[in-house]
Design a protein around this motif. Sequence first.
Motif, PDB file in Angstrom:
ATOM      1  N   LEU A 129       0.791  -1.231   0.000  1.00 33.12           N
ATOM      2  CA  LEU A 129       0.000   0.000   0.000  1.00 33.12           C
ATOM      3  C   LEU A 129       0.822   1.278   0.000  1.00 33.12           C
ATOM      4  N   TYR A 174       3.790   3.959  -1.328  1.00 28.05           N
ATOM      5  CA  TYR A 174       4.233   4.354  -2.659  1.00 28.05           C
ATOM      6  C   TYR A 174       5.739   4.162  -2.779  1.00 28.05           C
ATOM      7  N   SER A 226       1.055   0.479 -10.535  1.00 26.83           N
ATOM      8  CA  SER A 226       0.455   0.303  -9.195  1.00 26.83           C
ATOM      9  C   SER A 226      -0.052   1.668  -8.712  1.00 26.83           C
ATOM     10  N   TRP A 277      -2.749   2.700  -7.331  1.00 27.43           N
ATOM     11  CA  TRP A 277      -3.506   2.871  -6.089  1.00 27.43           C
ATOM     12  C   TRP A 277      -2.634   3.355  -4.943  1.00 27.43           C
ATOM     13  N   THR A 278      -1.321   3.081  -5.022  1.00 25.40           N
ATOM     14  CA  THR A 278      -0.435   3.469  -3.921  1.00 25.40           C
ATOM     15  C   THR A 278      -0.320   4.985  -3.782  1.00 25.40           C
ATOM     16  N   THR A 281      -3.254   5.239  -1.314  1.00 23.24           N
ATOM     17  CA  THR A 281      -3.276   4.370  -0.132  1.00 23.24           C
ATOM     18  C   THR A 281      -2.093   4.608   0.794  1.00 23.24           C
TER      19      THR A 281
END
Length: 309
Positions: A45, A47, A56, A58-59, A62
């Motif tokens: 989760l 970055y 990726s 979503w990081t 999140t």
Amino acid sequence: MSYVTYDEFETSRSPSAVYWLIGLCVAVYFVQATLVGDDNMARWLGYAPGDLASRSLWTVGTYMFVHGGLLHLLLNMWTLWLFGPRVERAWGASTFTWYYLWCGLGGWAFHYMFQPNGGILVGASAAILGVAVAYASRWPDDEVLFFGVVPMKVKWLVAFMALINITMTVLDSGSMGGTAYAAHFGGMMAGWLYLRAPNVGSLDRFRSRIAPAPDYGDEPPRAVPKSGRPRERERDTDDIVAQSKAAIARVRPSPKPQPQPATVATVAPAPSTALDAVLDKIAAEGIESLTQAERMMLDEWSKRLRELS
């Protein structure tokens, strides 16, 4: 740090967004500490520099719900609880949540630009420092206890934190890992830009500038006098009526006839019932109630009385 002053007109609305954000961060850390471990949670989760290339994405959002340890979590949640509820009550839960996420994205952007080779980015510090900027913009002269000891106004505390993070961003720009000072400063800058954008918070500023409407209760409406000085007008009317009646009373006793030449006869004007009605009307309703004809009659009698006197 702790509050020492409060707004005079606090609303009773519960800061639900702050509760949800704190609860989400605590829940993520609970899973992190009990099931998956710090390294796995940060890798999934948080970055990392290569996340955009590996899609990726979503990081980017999140990362602000993951923390590097218990102390990191407690410090961030305490700061959010310190500044967040009051800002949310002023803005509402929806606006506050979007602002929080916006500041978190600003922290990621600055980290991406100024620490591209840094370690994995985790923590809600960028978003929470943006909330602190919003608090300082609205209540700049409120005081907090810095490190629980030194009283300091919020505006100077936020300025001090901005200066520290700017300095460390410059000094730490090429380092690998460590504290994400660029992300901290990015969250503060994102909040500052949001608050300076046109039409942002216009309704809130409008409400703060207008005075609250007075509460007149449930009393029935009362007639508004036409004149600004009704008592003086009533006094003047009474004086006019009294003087006119006194003058008429002097006229009523007919003077003894004096020998006059046969060709000249002077007769005192006798008051008429019409004049009495006009005077009674003035006493009852005021001089403004007279018609044009009644005014002319009153003027004529006044002229006659002045000639006699």
